[in-house]
Design a protein around this motif. Sequence first.
Motif, short mmCIF file in Angstrom:
data_model
loop_
_atom_site.label_atom_id
_atom_site.label_comp_id
_atom_site.label_asym_id
_atom_site.label_seq_id
_atom_site.Cartn_x
_atom_site.Cartn_y
_atom_site.Cartn_z
N LEU A 4 3.70 -7.77 -7.88
CA LEU A 4 3.05 -6.77 -7.02
C LEU A 4 1.70 -6.54 -7.19
O LEU A 4 1.22 -6.71 -8.18
N GLN A 5 0.98 -6.48 -5.98
CA GLN A 5 -0.39 -6.09 -5.85
C GLN A 5 -0.12 -4.55 -5.35
O GLN A 5 0.17 -4.34 -4.12
N PHE A 6 -0.74 -3.56 -6.06
CA PHE A 6 -0.32 -2.38 -5.73
C PHE A 6 -1.72 -1.50 -5.25
O PHE A 6 -2.52 -1.46 -6.00
N LEU A 7 -1.49 -1.00 -3.95
CA LEU A 7 -2.91 -0.45 -3.45
C LEU A 7 -2.36 1.00 -3.33
O LEU A 7 -1.31 1.43 -3.03
N TYR A 8 -3.26 2.08 -3.41
CA TYR A 8 -3.06 3.37 -3.08
C TYR A 8 -3.85 3.66 -1.88
O TYR A 8 -5.12 3.50 -1.57
N GLY A 9 -3.30 4.40 -0.92
CA GLY A 9 -4.16 4.95 0.02
C GLY A 9 -3.67 6.38 0.49
O GLY A 9 -2.50 6.71 0.29
N GLY A 10 -4.71 7.20 0.96
CA GLY A 10 -4.46 8.63 1.19
C GLY A 10 -5.54 9.57 0.81
O GLY A 10 -5.54 9.68 -0.27
N ASP A 49 3.51 7.52 -11.21
CA ASP A 49 5.04 7.26 -11.05
C ASP A 49 5.62 6.41 -10.20
O ASP A 49 6.39 5.45 -10.19
N MET A 50 4.77 6.39 -8.78
CA MET A 50 5.30 5.52 -7.84
C MET A 50 4.99 4.15 -7.86
O MET A 50 5.95 3.28 -7.81
N GLN A 51 3.88 3.93 -8.65
CA GLN A 51 3.44 2.35 -8.98
C GLN A 51 4.52 1.72 -9.95
O GLN A 51 4.98 0.69 -9.71
N LYS A 52 4.94 2.63 -10.95
CA LYS A 52 6.03 2.05 -11.92
C LYS A 52 7.34 1.78 -11.04
O LYS A 52 7.70 0.74 -11.46
N HIS A 53 7.67 2.76 -10.37
CA HIS A 53 8.89 2.60 -9.53
C HIS A 53 8.72 1.22 -8.76
O HIS A 53 9.69 0.58 -8.66
N ILE A 54 7.97 1.14 -8.06
CA ILE A 54 7.63 0.09 -7.09
C ILE A 54 7.60 -1.16 -7.69
O ILE A 54 8.23 -2.21 -7.34
N LYS A 55 6.99 -1.46 -8.88
CA LYS A 55 6.89 -2.58 -9.69
C LYS A 55 8.26 -2.87 -10.17
O LYS A 55 8.65 -3.99 -10.10
N GLN A 105 -9.02 4.98 -12.09
CA GLN A 105 -8.44 5.17 -13.60
C GLN A 105 -7.16 4.85 -13.75
O GLN A 105 -6.58 4.85 -14.79
N ILE A 106 -6.48 5.08 -12.78
CA ILE A 106 -4.78 5.14 -12.92
C ILE A 106 -4.46 3.63 -13.15
O ILE A 106 -4.64 2.71 -12.24
N SER A 107 -3.58 3.46 -14.21
CA SER A 107 -3.32 2.24 -14.46
C SER A 107 -2.21 1.58 -13.69
O SER A 107 -1.37 2.44 -13.07
N GLY A 108 -2.55 0.19 -13.31
CA GLY A 108 -1.64 -0.55 -12.31
C GLY A 108 -2.02 -0.29 -10.90
O GLY A 108 -1.51 -0.89 -9.96
N VAL A 109 -3.16 0.38 -10.33
CA VAL A 109 -3.56 0.39 -9.25
C VAL A 109 -4.58 -0.53 -8.93
O VAL A 109 -5.68 -0.68 -9.80
N ASP A 110 -4.20 -1.49 -7.98
CA ASP A 110 -5.24 -2.83 -7.98
C ASP A 110 -6.21 -2.77 -6.87
O ASP A 110 -6.87 -3.39 -6.45
N ALA A 113 0.85 -1.21 0.01
CA ALA A 113 -0.13 -0.05 0.19
C ALA A 113 0.97 1.33 -0.10
O ALA A 113 1.60 1.35 0.96
N TYR A 114 1.06 1.95 -1.07
CA TYR A 114 1.34 3.12 -1.22
C TYR A 114 0.68 4.23 -0.52
O TYR A 114 -0.24 4.61 -1.02
N GLU A 115 1.17 4.70 0.45
CA GLU A 115 0.79 5.67 0.98
C GLU A 115 1.34 7.00 1.58
O GLU A 115 2.07 6.99 2.61
#
Length: 244
Positions: free
Chosen positions: A201-207, A185-191, A219-224, A165-167
Amino acid sequence: MNQSSFLLCANWKMNKNPEEARTYIQQITQLVPKEKQNNFIFFAPALTLSALRQECAHTSFGWGAQNCHYEDKGAFTGENSPLVLKQMGATHCLVGHSERKQFFYEDEILIQKKVKALLKHSIQPVICIGENAEERKKGNSFQVINTQLHGILKNIEFFNSICIAYEPVWAIGSNQPAKSEQISDMQKHIKKLCESEKKNLQFLYGGSVNEENVHTLSQISGVDGFLVGGASLDPQKFFNLSQT
Ligand code: PEP
């Protein structure tokens, strides 16, 4: 939401007593069709986990704790055992939330031990990482994420799928989510970092995800999926996040 597996994770933080947790799960069970329930995960405070477990037993919701210790038992007053979480049937556990780092001084060494303990019991850790406002301002976000991720992942050999979870700390509870480009950008970097460690990677966003911004953010590509604090406290509002 573009994928059928999109995850909505509720971090209730230190909110809800057992009765409130029961009512919440009863209400959201009426809203979410059975076949979609495993896309929802609830992270409750420790004192509420028994009630959550009982209500979730009739559902396909995932559930778990917001923190655990790395030992199964022993002289660790006030801590949550990962073994007991397993015995209770928890599916997931948050690890390294920024509030744990800020108020309980957790660091990567400790977080890594917790991740290992959870994996030993086949509980999916949801590992929280993110830079603070000052680090972002100084242009150090990517470096900070490198340090956090390497610190947590190094020497973990025995799994190939990881839920991050990128928060960004500055986006939590601030009503100011990160911009789509920053998340992307962060999703690509973490991937990339996970690929170099040969991990999926299973990528979550939080915040500050809420009803107003969920459509744009989904709509952001790569956000799971999303990890949601404030907007998860009301069952109807939390359910509405899945309706975009
Ligand atoms: C969180 O605490 O993990 C979180 C994302 O909180 P909020 O949604 O309230 O910003």
